[in-house]
Design an enzyme around this catalytic site. Structure first.
Site, PDB file in Angstrom:
ATOM      1  N   CYS A 113       0.818  -1.229   0.000  1.00  0.00           N
ATOM      2  CA  CYS A 113       0.000   0.000   0.000  1.00  0.00           C
ATOM      3  C   CYS A 113       0.845   1.270   0.000  1.00  0.00           C
ATOM      4  O   CYS A 113       0.370   2.326  -0.397  1.00  0.00           O
ATOM      5  CB  CYS A 113      -0.954   0.003   1.188  1.00  0.00           C
ATOM      6  SG  CYS A 113      -2.165  -1.320   1.091  1.00  0.00           S
ATOM      7  N   HIS A 250      -3.266   7.607   2.262  1.00  0.00           N
ATOM      8  CA  HIS A 250      -3.651   6.281   1.755  1.00  0.00           C
ATOM      9  C   HIS A 250      -5.082   6.006   2.208  1.00  0.00           C
ATOM     10  O   HIS A 250      -5.459   6.290   3.349  1.00  0.00           O
ATOM     11  CB  HIS A 250      -2.699   5.225   2.320  1.00  0.00           C
ATOM     12  CG  HIS A 250      -3.112   3.826   2.008  1.00  0.00           C
ATOM     13  ND1 HIS A 250      -3.504   3.432   0.752  1.00  0.00           N
ATOM     14  CD2 HIS A 250      -3.205   2.721   2.804  1.00  0.00           C
ATOM     15  CE1 HIS A 250      -3.817   2.149   0.784  1.00  0.00           C
ATOM     16  NE2 HIS A 250      -3.652   1.695   2.016  1.00  0.00           N
ATOM     17  N   ASN A 280      -9.953   0.172  -0.638  1.00  0.00           N
ATOM     18  CA  ASN A 280      -8.493   0.228  -0.533  1.00  0.00           C
ATOM     19  C   ASN A 280      -7.897  -0.345  -1.824  1.00  0.00           C
ATOM     20  O   ASN A 280      -7.998  -1.543  -2.072  1.00  0.00           O
ATOM     21  CB  ASN A 280      -8.047  -0.575   0.688  1.00  0.00           C
ATOM     22  CG  ASN A 280      -6.535  -0.544   0.889  1.00  0.00           C
ATOM     23  OD1 ASN A 280      -5.792  -0.104   0.024  1.00  0.00           O
ATOM     24  ND2 ASN A 280      -6.100  -1.022   2.037  1.00  0.00           N
TER      25      ASN A 280
END
Ligand code: UT7
Length: 323
Positions: A113, A250, A280
């Site tokens: 990520c 994020h 996500n």
């Protein structure tokens, strides 16, 4: 002083939107639980003909259009992804080929990520070292391919998509008022490996594997790690939370974003949220959020923008830049 300045940004999403309600037919969950615990309302899921390479190519073309450039103008391609089209070659060279580019060099970078933050930092270092004039930095993922669709604790959280930026070197005074990347901070700590990983790989099982996560454990570490690297870029630059125009975090969980912003003293109206729309998307999440806020007119030239991400590894990082 030489700085890497963002010249353009682009995004790409699969055709299919999957709303939370669809999960109610797959696993023991509810739309209400997903929205309350994560802020996610929907995500995009790639069809068979949509891959990390095709989404990455589409985002790259959109960023080139936005910058008024062509592939001929690019020297370096860095693709952040944990879901490459093949184990090798790098999906970045597939994107290079799709763009009709036969010069320069392209490679993949894997920091889950945090991938886009690592890739921008890496491209910036390459440019400032004189290895090229312009870099195309892409975050592209098809996490839907590595999910256990029977596991409610992970399947509802992730989505597919891509985002890209064009970085170009520019000579300026190097003050916080000048455009470009002002400060970067990267970290990792492999002792957290087992909290978020994929249970397969070429050198172990010989399979692709599926994502496994101890969500609560990741959550517990996220806010502290994010604030750690953000405070580092603040200290490097002398910039404070009050100076920021936009915070582009994020997009894993709205509760993590809210808690990080609160701890850092960043006002709610400066926070860009897209987790409700995209879920996500791992390495694609920051450039997708950036692209969204540029397209809708929020982020404008001259704005001070803070990026951050945290994910598997653990890896975490932050970038401060003047748009
Ligand atoms: O991008 C990489 C970084 N990743 C992240 O940042 C993810 C970090 N973690 C999180 O976002 C959160 O921990 C989750 C969203 C994954 C989970 O939220 P939570 O508030 O930490 O919930 P929990 O794991 O403590 O679970 C609470 C309850 C459990 O039931 P019991 O044990 O209390 O009976 C879970 O089994 O919620 C249950 N649960 C669900 N219930 C309905 C877990 N997933 C679901 C679900 N639907 N999809």
């Amino acid at each position: 002083m030489i700085r890497s300045v963002v010249r353009g940004v682009g995004t790409a999403l699969p055709r299919r939107i999957m709303k939370n309600a669809e999960f109610e037919t797959l696993v023991d969950t509810t739309d209400e639980w997903i929205v309350q615990r994560t802020g996610i309302e929907q995500r995009y899921i790639a069809a068979d003909d949509e891959t990390t390479a095709s989404l990455g190519e589409a985002a790259a073309r959109a960023a080139l259009d936005h910058a008024g450039l062509t592939p001929d103008d690019i020297d370096i391609i860095v693709l952040a992804t944990s879901t490459p089209n093949n184990t090798f070659p790098a999906t970045a060279v597939e994107i290079q080929q799709r763009l009709g580019m036969h010069h320069g060099f392209a490679f993949d970078l894997q920091a889950v990520c945090s991938g886009f933050v690592f890739a921008v930092t890496t491209a910036d270092a390459h440019l400032r070292a004189g290895l090229g004039k312009r870099a195309l930095v892409i975050g592209s993922e098809t996490f839907s391919r590595i999910l256990d669709w029977t596991d409610r604790t992970t399947s509802v959280l992730f989505g597919d998509g891509a985002g890209a930026v064009i970085l170009e070197i520019e000579e300026n005074q190097g003050t916080p008022a000048d455009r470009g990347i002002i400060a970067c901070s990267l970290r990792s700590d492999g002792s957290h490996r087992d909290k978020l990983y994929v249970d397969g790989g070429p050198s172990t099982t010989g399979t692709v594997g599926v994502l496994r996560m101890e969500g609560r454990e990741v959550f517990k570490h996220a806010v502290g790690m994010i604030t750690d690297v953000v405070e580092d870029v603040f200290a490097q630059s002398g910039i404070t939370a009050d100076d920021l125009d936009w915070f582009v975090p994020h997009q894993a969980n709205k509760r993590i974003i809210d808690a990080s912003a609160r701890k850092l003293g960043i006002a709610e109206e400066k926070v860009v949220i897209t987790v409700n729309l995209h879920g996500n998307t791992s390495a694609a999440s920051v450039p997708l959020a950036l692209g969204t806020a540029v397209k809708d007119g929020r982020i404008k030239q001259g704005d001070l923008v803070l990026l951050e991400a945290m994910g598997g590894g653990f890896t975490w990082g932050a970038i401060l830049l003047r748009w």
